[in-house]
Write a protein that holds these residues in place. Structure first.
Motif, PDB file in Angstrom:
ATOM      1  N   GLY A   1       0.946  -1.223   0.233  1.00 43.04           N
ATOM      2  CA  GLY A   1       0.059   0.064   0.184  1.00 43.04           C
ATOM      3  C   GLY A   1       0.615   1.365   0.250  1.00 43.04           C
ATOM      4  O   GLY A   1       0.349   2.553   0.044  1.00 43.04           O
ATOM      5  N   LEU A   2       2.539   1.337  -0.005  1.00 43.89           N
ATOM      6  CA  LEU A   2       3.531   2.297  -0.063  1.00 43.89           C
ATOM      7  C   LEU A   2       3.599   2.489  -1.279  1.00 43.89           C
ATOM      8  O   LEU A   2       4.071   1.636  -1.703  1.00 43.89           O
ATOM      9  N   GLU A   3       3.420   3.801  -1.644  1.00 38.71           N
ATOM     10  CA  GLU A   3       3.793   4.582  -2.892  1.00 38.71           C
ATOM     11  C   GLU A   3       5.469   5.021  -2.645  1.00 38.71           C
ATOM     12  O   GLU A   3       5.744   5.578  -1.776  1.00 38.71           O
ATOM     13  N   VAL A   4       6.321   4.060  -3.568  1.00 38.85           N
ATOM     14  CA  VAL A   4       7.967   4.308  -3.223  1.00 38.85           C
ATOM     15  C   VAL A   4       8.539   5.254  -4.375  1.00 38.85           C
ATOM     16  O   VAL A   4       8.225   4.889  -5.894  1.00 38.85           O
ATOM     17  N   ASN A   5       8.992   6.181  -4.838  1.00 37.34           N
ATOM     18  CA  ASN A   5       9.379   6.723  -5.398  1.00 37.34           C
ATOM     19  C   ASN A   5      11.296   7.153  -5.173  1.00 37.34           C
ATOM     20  O   ASN A   5      11.232   7.848  -4.661  1.00 37.34           O
ATOM     21  N   GLN A   6      11.624   6.529  -5.957  1.00 34.92           N
ATOM     22  CA  GLN A   6      13.274   6.305  -5.422  1.00 34.92           C
ATOM     23  C   GLN A   6      13.757   7.484  -6.972  1.00 34.92           C
ATOM     24  O   GLN A   6      13.532   7.402  -8.023  1.00 34.92           O
ATOM     25  N   SER A   7      15.016   8.530  -6.151  1.00 32.10           N
ATOM     26  CA  SER A   7      15.393   9.619  -7.418  1.00 32.10           C
ATOM     27  C   SER A   7      17.064   9.896  -6.456  1.00 32.10           C
ATOM     28  O   SER A   7      17.549   9.518  -5.726  1.00 32.10           O
ATOM     29  N   VAL A   8      17.380  10.802  -6.859  1.00 33.42           N
ATOM     30  CA  VAL A   8      18.364  11.618  -6.587  1.00 33.42           C
ATOM     31  C   VAL A   8      18.448  11.648  -5.218  1.00 33.42           C
ATOM     32  O   VAL A   8      19.381  11.978  -4.629  1.00 33.42           O
ATOM     33  N   ASP A   9      17.060  12.311  -5.144  1.00 39.62           N
ATOM     34  CA  ASP A   9      16.887  13.677  -3.755  1.00 39.62           C
ATOM     35  C   ASP A   9      16.742  12.540  -2.849  1.00 39.62           C
ATOM     36  O   ASP A   9      16.735  12.773  -1.575  1.00 39.62           O
ATOM     37  N   GLY A  10      16.907  10.810  -3.148  1.00 34.96           N
ATOM     38  CA  GLY A  10      16.657  10.426  -2.078  1.00 34.96           C
ATOM     39  C   GLY A  10      15.354   9.482  -2.379  1.00 34.96           C
ATOM     40  O   GLY A  10      14.454   9.402  -3.561  1.00 34.96           O
ATOM     41  N   ILE A  11      14.383   8.791  -1.340  1.00 33.46           N
ATOM     42  CA  ILE A  11      13.471   7.625  -1.444  1.00 33.46           C
ATOM     43  C   ILE A  11      12.185   8.121  -0.445  1.00 33.46           C
ATOM     44  O   ILE A  11      12.177   8.780   0.094  1.00 33.46           O
ATOM     45  N   PHE A  12      11.224   8.574  -1.667  1.00 38.04           N
ATOM     46  CA  PHE A  12      10.089   9.090  -0.675  1.00 38.04           C
ATOM     47  C   PHE A  12       8.862   8.474  -0.696  1.00 38.04           C
ATOM     48  O   PHE A  12       8.343   7.573  -1.815  1.00 38.04           O
ATOM     49  N   ILE A  13       7.793   8.161   0.146  1.00 33.33           N
ATOM     50  CA  ILE A  13       6.819   7.112   0.387  1.00 33.33           C
ATOM     51  C   ILE A  13       5.397   7.767   0.397  1.00 33.33           C
ATOM     52  O   ILE A  13       5.381   9.125   0.977  1.00 33.33           O
TER      53      ILE A  13
END
Length: 134
Positions: free
Chosen positions: A43-55
């Motif tokens: 149920g968590l959306e995960v966005n990984q980028s150079v700035d970090g990992i955001f949920i």
């Protein structure tokens, strides 16, 4: 770091060769598919980028609103009115407590990414019979 949940395996680390070696050894030992970077988990959306990992839990919230037919409800900037004290009204109208427990239980999972709703959920949860041990 490795996390295993039922049949999902998530791994991460700061040593790319070690991560690749781990992946290869796991795929040799088990029938697995590499799905690439994680986008959704429990149920968590995960966005990984150079700035970090955001949920976030945007899709989970939309699913809750759909499930309980609240998609067109009024929005609020805060999860609970400041200073509001919730109390049971013994003489109040009877409602389906199972439905409210389902709603509260669904919303409690939001505390993983939205600690700002914790106080409101604890207050409402207490009214429908949830305790700290639930």
């Amino acid at each position: 770091m490795v996390c295993l949940y039922v049949d999902d395996l998530i791994y991460t680390g700061n040593n790319l060769p070690m991560i690749e070696n781990f992946k290869k050894s796991m795929m040799l030992e088990f029938d697995m598919s590499d799905l690439g970077m994680m986008h959704y988990f429990l149920g968590l959306e995960v966005n990984q980028s150079v700035d970090g990992i955001f949920i976030s839990q945007k899709k989970y919230v939309q699913d809750i609103l759909d499930r309980f037919q609240m998609k067109n409800c009024n929005t609020m900037s805060t999860p609970m009115e400041k200073g509001l004290k919730l109390v049971k009204e013994p003489e109040g109208r009877k409602v389906d407590s199972t439905l409210y427990k389902q709603i509260v239980g669904s919303l409690m999972y939001l505390m993983a990414t939205r600690p700002d709703v914790m106080h409101a959920m604890k207050a409402v949860g207490h009214l429908v019979g949830y305790t700290d041990s639930d």
